[in-house]
Design an enzyme around this catalytic site. Sequence first.
Site, PDB file in Angstrom:
ATOM      1  N   ASP A   1      79.784  -9.637  37.654  1.00  0.00           N
ATOM      2  CA  ASP A   1      80.331  -9.335  39.369  1.00  0.00           C
ATOM      3  C   ASP A   1      81.288  -9.195  39.577  1.00  0.00           C
ATOM      4  O   ASP A   1      82.169 -10.574  37.960  1.00  0.00           O
ATOM      5  CB  ASP A   1      79.445 -10.313  40.361  1.00  0.00           C
ATOM      6  CG  ASP A   1      79.607  -9.793  41.557  1.00  0.00           C
ATOM      7  OD1 ASP A   1      79.957  -8.662  41.916  1.00  0.00           O
ATOM      8  OD2 ASP A   1      78.970 -10.651  42.837  1.00  0.00           O
TER       9      ASP A   1
ATOM     10  N   GLU B   1      88.187  -8.348  40.752  1.00  0.00           N
ATOM     11  CA  GLU B   1      89.401  -7.459  41.330  1.00  0.00           C
ATOM     12  C   GLU B   1      90.246  -8.582  41.510  1.00  0.00           C
ATOM     13  O   GLU B   1      91.120  -8.249  42.440  1.00  0.00           O
ATOM     14  CB  GLU B   1      88.590  -7.133  41.958  1.00  0.00           C
ATOM     15  CG  GLU B   1      87.396  -6.168  42.530  1.00  0.00           C
ATOM     16  CD  GLU B   1      86.438  -6.503  42.695  1.00  0.00           C
ATOM     17  OE1 GLU B   1      85.652  -5.964  42.747  1.00  0.00           O
ATOM     18  OE2 GLU B   1      86.361  -7.958  42.594  1.00  0.00           O
TER      19      GLU B   1
ATOM     20  N   ASP C   1      79.213  -4.084  47.216  1.00  0.00           N
ATOM     21  CA  ASP C   1      78.697  -4.982  48.338  1.00  0.00           C
ATOM     22  C   ASP C   1      78.507  -4.052  49.948  1.00  0.00           C
ATOM     23  O   ASP C   1      78.814  -4.340  50.469  1.00  0.00           O
ATOM     24  CB  ASP C   1      79.063  -5.869  48.541  1.00  0.00           C
ATOM     25  CG  ASP C   1      78.987  -6.714  47.652  1.00  0.00           C
ATOM     26  OD1 ASP C   1      78.331  -7.093  46.285  1.00  0.00           O
ATOM     27  OD2 ASP C   1      79.689  -8.408  47.176  1.00  0.00           O
TER      28      ASP C   1
END
Length: 811
Positions: free
Chosen positions: A428, A431, A495
């Site tokens: 995950d 960024e 998400d």
Amino acid sequence: MTRPGLLLTLTALLCSCAPPKGPPVFGAVKLEPTGASFAVQKDGSNLLAPFSAGSGVTAPVAVRKTNARVEAQYGAFKFAESPGDWTTSTQFTWDDVGQTKATGTYRGADKSPVVTVEASSPAPGELALTYAAVDPAMNRLSLTFACDVVEHFAGFGAQADGIDHRGHTVAVWTSEPGIGKRMQDDEYPELWFLEGTRHASSYPLPTFLSSKGHQVVVETNARSVFEVCSKTPDALRIEVWAQRFTLWLFVGDGDTHPLTQATGRVLGRPVRPPPIAFAPWNDAIFGAAEVRRVARVLRDNDVPSSVLWTEDFRGGRDEGTGYRLVEDWDLDRTLYPDAEGLSRELAEAGFAWHAYFNTFLVDGEPVTDVARRDGHFVKKADGTAATFQGVTFKPTGLADLSRPETRAWVKSYLRQALDQGFSGWMADFGEWLPTDVVLADGTSGLDAHNRYPHDWAAVNAEVLAERRDGVQRLFFVRSGWLKTNELAPVVWAGDQRTSFLPDDGLPTVVSLGLGLGLAGVSTFGHDIAGYQSNSATNPPSTKELFFRWTTLGALSPVMRTHHGIDARSNWRFDKDTETLAHYRRWAKFHLQLFPYLDGASVDAEERGLPLMRALPLAYPTDRAAWTTSDVYLLGPSLLVAPVLTQGAVSRTLHLPPGEWLALAGGGRVTGPTELTTSCPVTEIPVYFKAGAVVPRLPEQVDTLLPAAPPAVDWDDVATERLVWLAPGANGRFSERDGTTYELTRAAEVTTFRENGQGLAACTSPTQRSCLDRSTSRLRVRLSGQTVEFPGHRFTASGPAKRITVELLSEP
């Protein structure tokens, strides 16, 4: 002056007055000088032409030095620049022209050089233009080209706002996408760190496909901004936050698609996914007992699945904002006391078990104490650990993946998970790298930011590559950069909200997948029913949303459920008997597509053409295709038109040129056309191109992994095929193992026959060489690999299969 001296002087004068060199010509591409710059032409037409009316910032070439003010919160970034004049060029000349390389200089009004360019063509149909500011202190370099009136610009990676970005200003910088979107580019929203800006993206890419037929890629790790006919309606301006970068132009070569060239050279070709990537995956959390329960429900109710993924393997807790993971990196032995034993149980039932990782180092967790002690944090310039408020609202840092010792340390946790019985994980984030840090390799955070997701993918890929025991392993990411495609076997959309909202809910999933596909990213999936919900944004997922998202998941390369933040309130696959039946039906549909998806993925690996294809990739001359972002091709032959609006029981869709047959039945439809079709909540519009050949597995298969009876695994059905045929045109499809199916028109054939013998109706369930009319469509059960039916001939070659042909319409 002596005669030799006079001769030398005259020669020098003649040389200084020599005409400019002729334009470079690389195959079909010509670089024609225009005074202030040059145009890239093919067959006499401009592909890229300088903006003739430009001056200042919109001059064909401009540079400047400026400072950026960057605010960062929750993985979102806000940029502002100090004022500064642009130095522009007024003339351009080619200085040296060769057969495969040329160099030129842009000069200002005072004739001093401003920017140099090196043009080269490493292969036919490929053009590399490397621009560099002459003054190394310059840190912004701008190019401005003309926008044709009818030109479309599709791509830029994972973008939620459609596929054509004409009229948009697209900033390419990896970041949290935000919750919701502000659909304007002019300013940041007030809550910019929570509400996403229009083009905030975890996986943006500096590339687009033009409706003129070429692909552009800007090769750089720096932030780039594309003003796509936005601030100046007839100008395309590309600004790169660097002193030097390469602009690639791919124009195709005969039958070679520009995307094939772009992925082979700069973007990266997709890595081959293991078979389980194309089987349904199900989430299972809250401890070992619940994981066992989910596995039992799936198998006892004949719901196919090959992966259970357990996000809270490291621990989780219910908080006011939902069910949150513990941000340690070790297995939680309270929730999963015998992970090794549980893994063996799941494997016997035909399930891989997946976990969860990221690179966050959160205060108060044991892993963070180790990281501080051993120097694994990303650091500020003064050498102190760089921290920010993270997803748990605690001080958080990142592991410095540029540091060899830290890479080895991170890998040790991934290897530990493999040893505990996990065979993959969600990798995950990626960024959040701050801009005000300095990595161990000396790179600034501003320069390394876009590269960090790629480095994170590389760490995961390297660990899985160490295991050579034949076990199917994979990781999946939401963030990436240039060539991450070569590392990450699966990419998911991020998400989304648990809603039908067009800013960040179900409708955005299709655009995100198509934008990635336009950069060659192929094995794409998403969270069925979404992830994000809370009292301030939107409620938990509903039954209708789950139904619609499930059908989209079944017609995506990867079908995967997620519990979402509000894990105890979101709708689940086994919430009631109707939902379980709906999910079972579409999970079977998806798993049956395995031979088709796996075979079509070879095209992605060899030619860069993705499984989930925006219509312009296949129908570039269809003008409407360039603005269609809610219809796509799955592989070469299936057209999918998901219902994305709450309460809708029908939808209008665009069909591209050709003849099409609906999965739901009915007559042929000829495109291009706009078509309205009814669609109950349990259905999804799917169309087959005439000539389509789609091999499938039989209906009883449960998993693509070895499994103990009564589960039906891949080995049990490996040679069984149920092949959809769409009569009316020639067609061909090859599976990965070399099995090739061909459908050809044969006007002389007037009856059903196999090996010259006519076929009668089947009289038993096991009979072959007969016509089966027990289902809604006519099936032909073959004894061999060839059958003729009115107007057509079907032949299979390669490894022997037991084939049943299903006709999508009777001839």
